[in-house]
Write an enzyme that holds these catalytic residues in place. Structure first.
Site, PDB file in Angstrom:
ATOM      1  N   ASP A  11      -3.345   5.226  -0.300  1.00 28.04           N
ATOM      2  CA  ASP A  11      -3.511   5.895   0.999  1.00 28.04           C
ATOM      3  C   ASP A  11      -4.502   7.058   0.899  1.00 28.04           C
ATOM      4  OD1 ASP A  11      -1.730   4.219   2.240  1.00 28.04           O
ATOM      5  OD2 ASP A  11      -0.219   5.735   2.672  1.00 28.04           O
ATOM      6  N   ASP A  12      -4.979   7.498   2.061  1.00 32.58           N
ATOM      7  CA  ASP A  12      -5.806   8.709   2.198  1.00 32.58           C
ATOM      8  C   ASP A  12      -7.196   8.579   1.579  1.00 32.58           C
ATOM      9  OD1 ASP A  12      -3.477   9.699   3.327  1.00 32.58           O
ATOM     10  OD2 ASP A  12      -2.915  10.880   1.579  1.00 32.58           O
ATOM     11  N   HIS A 132      -0.899   7.612   9.101  1.00 27.02           N
ATOM     12  CA  HIS A 132      -0.811   8.771   8.216  1.00 27.02           C
ATOM     13  C   HIS A 132       0.481   9.528   8.550  1.00 27.02           C
ATOM     14  CE1 HIS A 132      -2.280  11.906   5.638  1.00 27.02           C
ATOM     15  NE2 HIS A 132      -2.512  12.785   6.584  1.00 27.02           N
TER      16      HIS A 132
END
Length: 301
Positions: A11-12, A132
């Protein structure tokens, strides 16, 4: 032997150059198989180029809680912003939502703008899209999110219901409260996503194995116990799909990074490097082989 298709999602991606580098290093080591891009991240364009260069499967990490919107008309005077002109934050977003302060048409506008920017950066639509800080499963938001996925023909998402979460006594109570809230929101989202024809892997893992709680044994036991708890009909198909959510990287160094307001404590933490170092351990790779676990991406489902 049951075949396990494991999507290990970093993620991210796009948060900062050091997060990007850590995620790429993980992918090249065969430790992750998929990434989720923050299009409002300060290094999103660079991340998209890296994904192209190394052929990394990439989806969209829709962000409504950290930093700045990408939709121009929402950058001023929008219900999605706090008094400083940024998104409300992980808990602030939830508070504003519970008070009825968020305009769902603006949520939809921003989600669509993020899909469009993803397309512009990568040259294709995202094969999967999640949220998110798990905002996509929140009340009201879940309906708008599902509509956007259906409109763009995005088939896959994430539903963060983790088997065995309640037995994880190493998770601090305040964090467990947040996780159980995410779980409850996720249970309430299943019918909405199903109605819109959206799919997700059979099993989700990632809350109990995050940061300092990640180890070869915690990943191994989370996968093994989740597979054992599978309903018989799922196991009968011979193949089970799992998504393991991870956050590897080299820690952000301020002021570089973030989504408009600099890097947060999460991204600056030693735990990002700890995840990276754990995921690339040879004993984890050999465990996958011994259990007939094949790393793949959403495109392979």
């Amino acid at each position: 032997m049951l075949q396990v298709k494991l999507i290990v999602t970093g993620d991210d991606f796009g948060y900062c150059p050091r997060r990007n580098q850590g995620i790429v290093d993980c992918f090249l080591a065969g430790a992750i198989s998929n990434v989720s891009l923050l299009v409002n991240g300060s290094a999103a364009a660079d991340a998209a180029k890296l994904a192209r260069r190394y052929n990394i499967p990439i989806g969209l990490h829709a962000n409504l809680s950290e930093g700045s919107p990408v939709c121009e008309v929402l950058k001023t005077n929008s219900s999605l912003l706090n008094q400083d002109g940024f998104f409300h934050g992980k808990m602030g977003f939830r508070t504003a939502l519970s008070k009825g302060l968020l305009n769902m048409s603006e949520v939809k506008q921003e989600l669509k703008a993020q899909v469009e920017l993803f397309h512009e950066l990568t040259g294709h639509l995202p094969p999967h899209m999640d949220g998110h800080q798990h905002v996509h499963v929140l009340p009201e938001v879940r309906h708008v999110f599902a509509e956007v996925l259906e409109e763009y023909g995005i088939k896959y998402t994430r539903v963060p219901i983790e088997p065995g979460l309640h037995n994880c006594d190493w998770i601090p109570p305040s964090l467990m409260d947040f996780y159980l809230g995410v779980e409850e929101d996720s249970f309430n989202t299943v019918d909405v996503f199903t109605k819109h024809g959206i799919r997700w892997p059979d099993i989700y893992i990632g809350l109990s194995t995050m940061g300092r709680n990640m180890s070869v044994s915690s990943i191994r036991s989370a996968i093994d116990s989740a597979v054992l708890q599978l309903p018989a009909r799922a196991a009968q198909s011979g193949t089970v799909t799992i998504e393991l959510m991870v956050h590897p990287g080299y820690p952000s160094v301020p002021p570089v990074g973030g989504c408009g307001e600099g890097p947060d404590d999460f991204s600056q933490s030693w735990e990002r490097l700890h995840e990276l170092q754990t995921l690339i351990k040879p004993e984890l790779q050999s465990h996958y082989k011994s259990r007939n676990i094949q790393l793949c991406s959403f495109k392979d489902l």
